[in-house]
Design a protein around this motif. Structure first.
Motif, PDB file in Angstrom:
ATOM      1  N   ARG A  42      -1.741  70.024  72.339  1.00 44.74           N
ATOM      2  CA  ARG A  42      -0.848  69.762  73.467  1.00 44.74           C
ATOM      3  C   ARG A  42      -1.533  68.956  74.569  1.00 44.74           C
ATOM      4  O   ARG A  42      -0.859  68.271  75.344  1.00 44.74           O
ATOM      5  N   THR A  43      -2.851  69.052  74.653  1.00 45.23           N
ATOM      6  CA  THR A  43      -3.545  68.449  75.795  1.00 45.23           C
ATOM      7  C   THR A  43      -4.691  67.522  75.434  1.00 45.23           C
ATOM      8  O   THR A  43      -5.120  66.730  76.270  1.00 45.23           O
ATOM      9  N   ASP A  44      -5.213  67.591  74.220  1.00 48.75           N
ATOM     10  CA  ASP A  44      -6.466  66.915  73.900  1.00 48.75           C
ATOM     11  C   ASP A  44      -6.316  65.574  73.203  1.00 48.75           C
ATOM     12  O   ASP A  44      -7.292  65.034  72.680  1.00 48.75           O
ATOM     13  N   ASP A  66      -4.556  68.639  57.578  1.00 44.58           N
ATOM     14  CA  ASP A  66      -4.248  70.032  57.865  1.00 44.58           C
ATOM     15  C   ASP A  66      -2.785  70.176  58.264  1.00 44.58           C
ATOM     16  O   ASP A  66      -2.153  69.207  58.681  1.00 44.58           O
ATOM     17  N   VAL A  67      -2.281  71.385  58.143  1.00 43.97           N
ATOM     18  CA  VAL A  67      -0.949  71.743  58.616  1.00 43.97           C
ATOM     19  C   VAL A  67      -1.114  73.031  59.407  1.00 43.97           C
ATOM     20  O   VAL A  67      -1.632  74.020  58.879  1.00 43.97           O
ATOM     21  N   THR A  68      -0.720  73.010  60.665  1.00 49.43           N
ATOM     22  CA  THR A  68      -0.803  74.236  61.458  1.00 49.43           C
ATOM     23  C   THR A  68       0.495  75.025  61.302  1.00 49.43           C
ATOM     24  O   THR A  68       1.528  74.482  60.922  1.00 49.43           O
ATOM     25  N   ASP A  69       0.420  76.297  61.604  1.00 48.78           N
ATOM     26  CA  ASP A  69       1.625  77.122  61.593  1.00 48.78           C
ATOM     27  C   ASP A  69       2.547  76.681  62.718  1.00 48.78           C
ATOM     28  O   ASP A  69       2.083  76.170  63.745  1.00 48.78           O
ATOM     29  N   PRO A  70       3.867  76.864  62.558  1.00 53.72           N
ATOM     30  CA  PRO A  70       4.794  76.475  63.622  1.00 53.72           C
ATOM     31  C   PRO A  70       4.400  77.094  64.967  1.00 53.72           C
ATOM     32  O   PRO A  70       4.113  78.293  65.054  1.00 53.72           O
ATOM     33  N   GLY A  71       4.322  76.250  65.969  1.00 52.70           N
ATOM     34  CA  GLY A  71       3.988  76.708  67.307  1.00 52.70           C
ATOM     35  C   GLY A  71       2.501  76.845  67.591  1.00 52.70           C
ATOM     36  O   GLY A  71       2.104  77.105  68.717  1.00 52.70           O
ATOM     37  N   ASN A  72       1.657  76.673  66.587  1.00 53.79           N
ATOM     38  CA  ASN A  72       0.213  76.797  66.779  1.00 53.79           C
ATOM     39  C   ASN A  72      -0.381  75.431  67.112  1.00 53.79           C
ATOM     40  O   ASN A  72      -0.436  74.560  66.255  1.00 53.79           O
ATOM     41  N   PRO A  73      -0.852  75.224  68.343  1.00 49.80           N
ATOM     42  CA  PRO A  73      -1.388  73.924  68.735  1.00 49.80           C
ATOM     43  C   PRO A  73      -2.886  73.762  68.472  1.00 49.80           C
ATOM     44  O   PRO A  73      -3.485  72.789  68.906  1.00 49.80           O
ATOM     45  N   HIS A  74      -3.490  74.712  67.751  1.00 53.09           N
ATOM     46  CA  HIS A  74      -4.940  74.672  67.561  1.00 53.09           C
ATOM     47  C   HIS A  74      -5.298  74.392  66.102  1.00 53.09           C
ATOM     48  O   HIS A  74      -5.080  75.240  65.239  1.00 53.09           O
ATOM     49  N   PRO A  75      -5.864  73.210  65.824  1.00 55.74           N
ATOM     50  CA  PRO A  75      -6.320  72.945  64.458  1.00 55.74           C
ATOM     51  C   PRO A  75      -7.516  73.829  64.133  1.00 55.74           C
ATOM     52  O   PRO A  75      -8.173  74.350  65.041  1.00 55.74           O
ATOM     53  N   PRO A  76      -7.818  74.004  62.848  1.00 52.57           N
ATOM     54  CA  PRO A  76      -8.929  74.879  62.477  1.00 52.57           C
ATOM     55  C   PRO A  76     -10.271  74.324  62.958  1.00 52.57           C
ATOM     56  O   PRO A  76     -10.424  73.123  63.177  1.00 52.57           O
ATOM     57  N   ALA A 114      -9.655  63.316  77.350  1.00 49.37           N
ATOM     58  CA  ALA A 114      -8.202  63.230  77.173  1.00 49.37           C
ATOM     59  C   ALA A 114      -7.516  64.395  77.863  1.00 49.37           C
ATOM     60  O   ALA A 114      -6.496  64.222  78.541  1.00 49.37           O
ATOM     61  N   ARG A 115      -8.070  65.595  77.721  1.00 52.30           N
ATOM     62  CA  ARG A 115      -7.500  66.800  78.343  1.00 52.30           C
ATOM     63  C   ARG A 115      -7.449  66.659  79.865  1.00 52.30           C
ATOM     64  O   ARG A 115      -6.496  67.087  80.503  1.00 52.30           O
ATOM     65  N   GLU A 116      -8.468  66.019  80.424  1.00 48.84           N
ATOM     66  CA  GLU A 116      -8.530  65.833  81.871  1.00 48.84           C
ATOM     67  C   GLU A 116      -7.767  64.599  82.348  1.00 48.84           C
ATOM     68  O   GLU A 116      -7.736  64.315  83.540  1.00 48.84           O
ATOM     69  N   GLY A 117      -7.142  63.870  81.408  1.00 52.08           N
ATOM     70  CA  GLY A 117      -6.391  62.678  81.774  1.00 52.08           C
ATOM     71  C   GLY A 117      -7.277  61.489  82.109  1.00 52.08           C
ATOM     72  O   GLY A 117      -6.811  60.494  82.656  1.00 52.08           O
ATOM     73  N   LYS A 118      -8.555  61.551  81.746  1.00 56.09           N
ATOM     74  CA  LYS A 118      -9.492  60.473  82.054  1.00 56.09           C
ATOM     75  C   LYS A 118      -9.604  59.450  80.935  1.00 56.09           C
ATOM     76  O   LYS A 118     -10.200  58.403  81.118  1.00 56.09           O
ATOM     77  N   PHE A 119      -9.081  59.763  79.763  1.00 55.69           N
ATOM     78  CA  PHE A 119      -9.045  58.823  78.644  1.00 55.69           C
ATOM     79  C   PHE A 119      -7.637  58.841  78.081  1.00 55.69           C
ATOM     80  O   PHE A 119      -7.178  59.853  77.567  1.00 55.69           O
ATOM     81  N   THR A 120      -6.925  57.724  78.207  1.00 56.84           N
ATOM     82  CA  THR A 120      -5.532  57.659  77.753  1.00 56.84           C
ATOM     83  C   THR A 120      -5.302  56.509  76.790  1.00 56.84           C
ATOM     84  O   THR A 120      -4.166  56.124  76.537  1.00 56.84           O
TER      85      THR A 120
END
Length: 102
Positions: free
Chosen positions: A90-92, A69-79, A22-28
């Motif tokens: 944002r990309t995956d 889960d709930v991430t902090d505002p602006g944090n795009p990384h889940p635990p 998904a990050r590489e745009g190969k799976f959409t």
């Protein structure tokens, strides 16, 4: 561009591999049926002023809307426990509905 839906055999990959595609745009495509044996969820991104109300709704309706889960505002990384190997929201993630590319 031809729109195709992958077979379940094509979708039998690890979550880390699917995120990389998904990050590489190969799976959409829609991820339904992907990564058997793993939890699949939807992503909801809300403005901060609506987040608490939505979280309250999920807690009160946990069977219909389980909250992983709930991430902090602006944090795009889940635990790490939720996305082994790391993830970037944002990309995956592939398109929910749209042009499908595998």
């Amino acid at each position: 561009m031809t729109t195709t839906t992958p077979s379940l055999q094509d979708k039998n990959i690890s979550p880390e591999s699917l995120r990389l595609l998904a990050r590489e745009g190969k799976f959409t495509c829609n991820t339904s049926g992907c990564c058997p044996g793993y939890v699949q969820a939807n992503l909801v991104i809300l403005p901060r002023e609506h987040a608490f109300d939505f979280m309250t709704f999920c807690v009160r309706n946990f069977k219909a809307c389980p909250l992983l889960d709930v991430t902090d505002p602006g944090n795009p990384h889940p635990p790490a426990w939720l996305a082994k190997g790391g993830a970037d929201l944002r990309t995956d993630l592939p398109n929910y509905r749209g042009t499908c590319k595998v």
